[in-house]
Design an enzyme around this catalytic site. Structure first.
Site, mmCIF file in Angstrom:
data_model
loop_
_atom_site.group_PDB
_atom_site.id
_atom_site.type_symbol
_atom_site.label_atom_id
_atom_site.label_comp_id
_atom_site.label_asym_id
_atom_site.label_seq_id
_atom_site.Cartn_x
_atom_site.Cartn_y
_atom_site.Cartn_z
ATOM 1 N N GLU A 101 0.927 -1.298 0.109
ATOM 2 C CA GLU A 101 -0.381 0.337 -0.126
ATOM 3 C C GLU A 101 0.537 1.502 0.135
ATOM 4 O O GLU A 101 1.449 1.419 0.667
ATOM 5 C CB GLU A 101 -0.562 0.132 1.332
ATOM 6 N N CYS A 119 -2.266 9.273 2.901
ATOM 7 C CA CYS A 119 -2.158 8.471 1.657
ATOM 8 C C CYS A 119 -3.184 9.086 0.652
ATOM 9 O O CYS A 119 -2.867 8.859 -0.306
ATOM 10 C CB CYS A 119 -1.953 7.457 1.682
#
Lengths: 453, 468
Positions: free
Chosen positions: B209, B243
């Site tokens: 990720e 993010c």
């Protein structure tokens, strides 16, 4: 470096043009592939025969390499519209009024690296999935099965879009060059050692990979089982393609008391399948080349040969061979055999068999034969493997609703049928909200008070 | 190899089969629930110390979202664990064909510092649910949370099967030398490459990720104040250290002028006239990150904010106007409370701009015209997409969360986490009898057998007329 960069660059430009995305285009390409397989059936079978002495026109090559491919094509064409449709998901309270779905999108430029043992299907099946998912695909058939590689390089450009689906031929240097380029997914079929090299190369570009590798697929035969039937099925799976099948039962585990009967039954079946003189049977294949011939023959050193053992280097022939009372430490138990040699390792119980299996690398396939359903369930539950067939061998490969792939050293990822489509697609989460209805958002904005929480 | 002992201890536990029964997994998950309830204060305090995380945010992302994942998993685990029976072909009609969800074994979860509890717990929940043993490696940068996890998780979870490893780059490198059966990494693309390269040595499958620059396109037809609020909320949450935060804005010159007062108003509404005094605005996690962000402020011109205070690691909610693609703020993922606006002529130019760059974790598009939103969606590629809002697709756990290309590989949340940490094993359980049905496949091969084989194996195209 130039050539590979150009080929991949062209494929990427072609992908970026967007033409591989519309469903109509994908189905049209799949139909072209279907025509290719139907129109060039003779040439394909001839190439397979030249590479592996696979019976040209016989059910073996035909069913494994041609029928399988046609079935996959038919399935893709039929299901593609439903598989490619956005999948709406369950919403929560906050998203009740919104549109929430998973969109299936192509990844981009996919690399398919084939293997030599089923050289046509192992390139075609991934290609079919990658095309169906809307990607551009660079195809790299194995150079070891050179006739099939040549044929694929000639045929694909005659039927498919040339820029989107180029074929690259060559050996290790060409493949290394190819792996230095950036792809959006790599599907590799082959051995564990090269699998590591492929994944390390992919890591440089953060490219996801599907690795279809191998290992030693164990086959446990319980005392409580119909030995004649079990041994016939095992013989079929072990010696087809001269043992050069990634999911062939590599070795047998059984109680020493039935070892003799197992050998007898396999011998009888071999007679039934290939006749008195195996070498002259049109249905028995050969080892792919001298290097593998020497390697497989070397595994017989110091072993008790209960049947077979005959070999002829000139034609790369090795007779169907059975070894008994094999020691777990011997060479034949160290590497994947990939040849017509079947070791039997005696074990005293199913518990011992399970422990034996669990102390080794996870295999691509696991086989267990027993009349006792509970025992079969226990073996499955207490072990790990890519896939399983109980009371038969190989067959789980042919059901495309089952994902086909390895685990641990036998690989990662899976494909076949819908699993191919998903492997080669990006599942993009999409949430579409209304620009109005701001009042529901207020509770998440600062400044905050306990009330909001 | 300093961690060999720990890894083999966990592997022995794994081989013992301890983590397989559903009851065991449920018990460990319930224990995680108690951790979230009983250590709520400690979690809020630790994240406050680490990056001045406002307690509202910490509660929402570190506690509430984790509890949601936990409850989703506890409610559905029984169902998820079941064998999935699949459709069979003609030959296998009398057999049993199913997909078995097997645990991988010993898995490694590496978490970053920005949502330090959530990004450990949500993968952990899935890994435990799938029956694995887990080594957890929290980020050393969020050191208070690292300590909290190292000291307290062992009081809740079975230490034979779950361990926390602390340390920096050196320790992590040594840890990665070991063989794991799965590695789940959240962090930067640079380190993602290192992790995947280390994984390749053992053929360990991974989920990465990662991140990137998440573009946010605002069309000319939109509700100004709603857009401003939603964008500001997404950008300045956790002081921009998210993010999936909207990294930069793409809009026309006209829109930039119109948005500016709306953004100013939203920021004031959220944080007051002096955000430094607002309890709802966070701080930058460390001095290095602070200095990196401060250097980005020379991009374009500062239209809103721009104030900094090194002692507090405070950077004001900032909007930069007229930013050029060559400016520092457009060279790397910002990961801070700075929103650059890059002016484009129209939607097509915005789409070209996005497509010329690495594929991001998220793409945002705002417009009252749904056709515009759909155009941006269809003509770009990203991990996920949210139309007319920011961040929210993350909170719906029926949607898979993950990147593509440079922004990552694999996905999780909800059932997707369970699936990530399970090996989907194709199983066929055949009948020992009815051997006659198998005859067509055996040598010696004959034309007759070929006909039979074709008839039974072939998948016929539906709708064809079969007369004979």
């Amino acid at each position: 470096m130039e050539r590979m960069q150009q080929v991949v660059g062209r494929a990427r430009a072609a992908f970026n043009s967007g033409r591989s995305r519309p469903l109509e285009f994908r189905i049209q390409q799949l139909k072209a592939l279907e025509r290719m397989v139907q129109e060039k059936e003779k040439e394909i079978l001839a190439a397979l025969h030249a590479d592996l002495h696979k019976v040209g026109g016989g059910p073996n090559a035909y069913s494994h390499e041609i029928l399988g491919v046609l079935a996959e094509l038919a399935l893709m064409k039929e299901k593609l519209p439903s598989w490619a449709a956005p999948q709406h998901v369950k919403k929560n309270l906050m998203t009740m009024r919104d549109e929430a779905y998973i969109g299936y999108e192509p990844l981009g430029v996919v690399l398919v690296i084939g293997a030599w043992n089923y050289p046509f299907v192992l390139v075609m099946q991934p290609l079919i999935g990658a095309i169906a998912a809307g990607n551009a695909v660079v195809v790299k058939p194995s150079e070891v099965s050179e006739n099939t590689a040549q044929l694929v390089a000639e045929l694909l450009p005659q039927y498919l879009d040339r820029e989107l689906y180029p074929v690259v031929t060559g050996g290790v240097p060409e493949t290394t060059e190819l792996l230095a380029q950036r792809f959006d997914h790599i599907l590799y079929t082959g051995n564990t050692a090269v699998g590591k090299i492929v994944m390390a190369a992919a890591a440089k570009h953060l490219t996801p990979v599907t690795l279809e590798l191998g290992g030693k697929s164990p086959c446990y035969i319980d005392k409580d089982c119909d030995l004649a039937v079990a041994c016939r099925r095992i013989t079929w799976g072990k010696y087809m393609n001269c043992g050069q099948t990634c999911i062939a039962p590599d070795y047998i585990l059984c109680d020493p008391s039935i070892q003799g009967k197992v050998v007898e039954n396999i011998k009888a079946t071999l007679q039934e399948f290939y006749g008195e003189d195996v070498k002259s049977s049109p249905d028995y294949e050969r080892i792919i080349n001298k290097r593998h011939f020497k390697r497989v023959l070397g595994l017989l050193e110091g072993q008790k040969i209960a049947h077979g053992g005959e070999a002829d280097e000139a034609s790369c022939f090795i007779a169907p061979t059975i070894l008994t009372d094999v020691s777990p430490e011997s060479k034949v138990m160290e590497e994947e055999i990939f040849g017509p040699v079947l070791p039997i390792v005696p074990v005293k119980s199913v518990e011992e068999a399970i422990e034996f299996i669990n102390h080794r690398e996870k295999p691509l396939a696991l086989y267990v034969f027993s009349n006792n359903k509970q025992l079969i369930k226990r073996v499955i539950s207490q072990t790990s493997s890519g896939g399983v067939t109980g009371n038969d061998v190989i067959m789980h490969f042919f059901l495309s609703t089952l994902p086909f792939g390895g685990v641990g050293h036998s690989g990662m990822g899976a494909y076949h049928g819908k699993h191919s489509f998903e492997t080669f697609s990006h599942r993009r989460a999409c949430l579409i909200k209304d620009l109005k209805m701001e009042s529901t958002n207020k509770m998440r904005y600062p400044p905050v008070s306990q009330k909001k929480v | 190899n300093p961690y060999a002992g720990l890894v083999s201890h966990l592997r022995a536990s794994w081989l013992s089969g301890k983590t397989r029964p559903m009851e065991y997994r449920m018990a460990q998950l319930e224990a995680l629930g108690r951790f979230l309830d009983e250590k709520k204060q400690e979690i809020l305090e630790a994240t406050d110390l680490d990056m001045g995380k406002p307690s509202f945010e910490a509660y929402f992302t570190e506690i509430l979202l984790c509890k949601n994942e936990l409850n989703t998993t506890l409610n559905n685990l029984c169902h998820w664990m079941k064998d999935e029976y699949v459709e069979k072909n003609l030959v296998l009609q009398l057999d049993s064909a199913f997909i078995r969800k097997d645990p991988y074994g010993v898995v490694l979860i590496m978490a970053p510092w920005n949502y330090p509890i959530q990004l450990v717990l949500v993968p952990l929940i899935g890994a435990i649910a799938a029956g694995n043993c887990v080594i957890i490696k929290p980020s050393e940068i969020s050191k208070n949370t690292e300590r909290l996890l190292a000291e307290t998780l062992s009081c809740y979870l079975d230490t034979d099967c779950f361990a926390v490893v602390t340390g920096g780059v050196q320790e992590t490198t040594r840890l990665l030398e070991n063989k794991f059966d799965y590695i789940f990494f959240t962090g930067s693309p640079r380190v993602g490459r290192i992790v995947m390269t280390a994984a390749a040595k053992h053929l360990t499958p991974v989920t990465l990720e990662l991140g990137g620059k998440n573009p946010c396109y605002v069309s000319d037809t939109c509700d100004l104040s709603n857009v401003a609020r939603r964008v500001a909320w997404g950008r300045f949450f956790n002081a921009g250290q998210t993010c999936i935060a909207p990294d930069y804005l793409l809009c026309t010159l006209e829109m930039q002028e119109k948005l500016m007062p709306a953004l100013r108003e939203a920021i004031t509404e959220f944080f007051g006239s002096n955000p430094k005094e607002s309890p709802d605005f966070g701080r930058i996690v460390g001095d290095k990150q602070f200095r990196r962000l401060r250097a980005l402020l020379c991009s374009g011109r500062v239209a809103i904010g721009g104030q900094t205070d090194e002692a507090e690691r405070y950077i004001a909610p900032t909007v930069l106007a007229d930013v050029q693609p060559s400016d520092p703020a457009m060279q790397e993922e910002i990961f801070g409370p700075i929103l650059p606006i890059v002016v484009v002529a129209n939607m097509d130019e915005a789409i070209d701009f996005i497509n010329a760059r690495p594929r991001p974790l998220a793409i945002y598009a705002f417009s009252c015209d749904s056709k515009v939103v759909n155009q941006v969606l269809e003509r770009t590629s990203s991990g996920g997409f949210c139309g007319n809002d920011t961040l929210m697709h993350f909170t719906l756990n029926s949607l898979p969360f993950g990147g593509i290309g440079n922004s990552g590989l694999g996905k999780y949340h909800g059932k997707f986490t369970f699936d990530t940490f399970s090996h989907h094993r194709g199983c066929l359980h055949r009948n020992m009898g009815l051997e006659a049905l198998n005859t067509p496949r055996y040598p010696p091969y004959t034309q007759q057998k070929m006909g039979l084989l074709t008839a039974t194996f072939e998948v016929k195209r539906k709708g064809t007329c079969t007369l004979l």
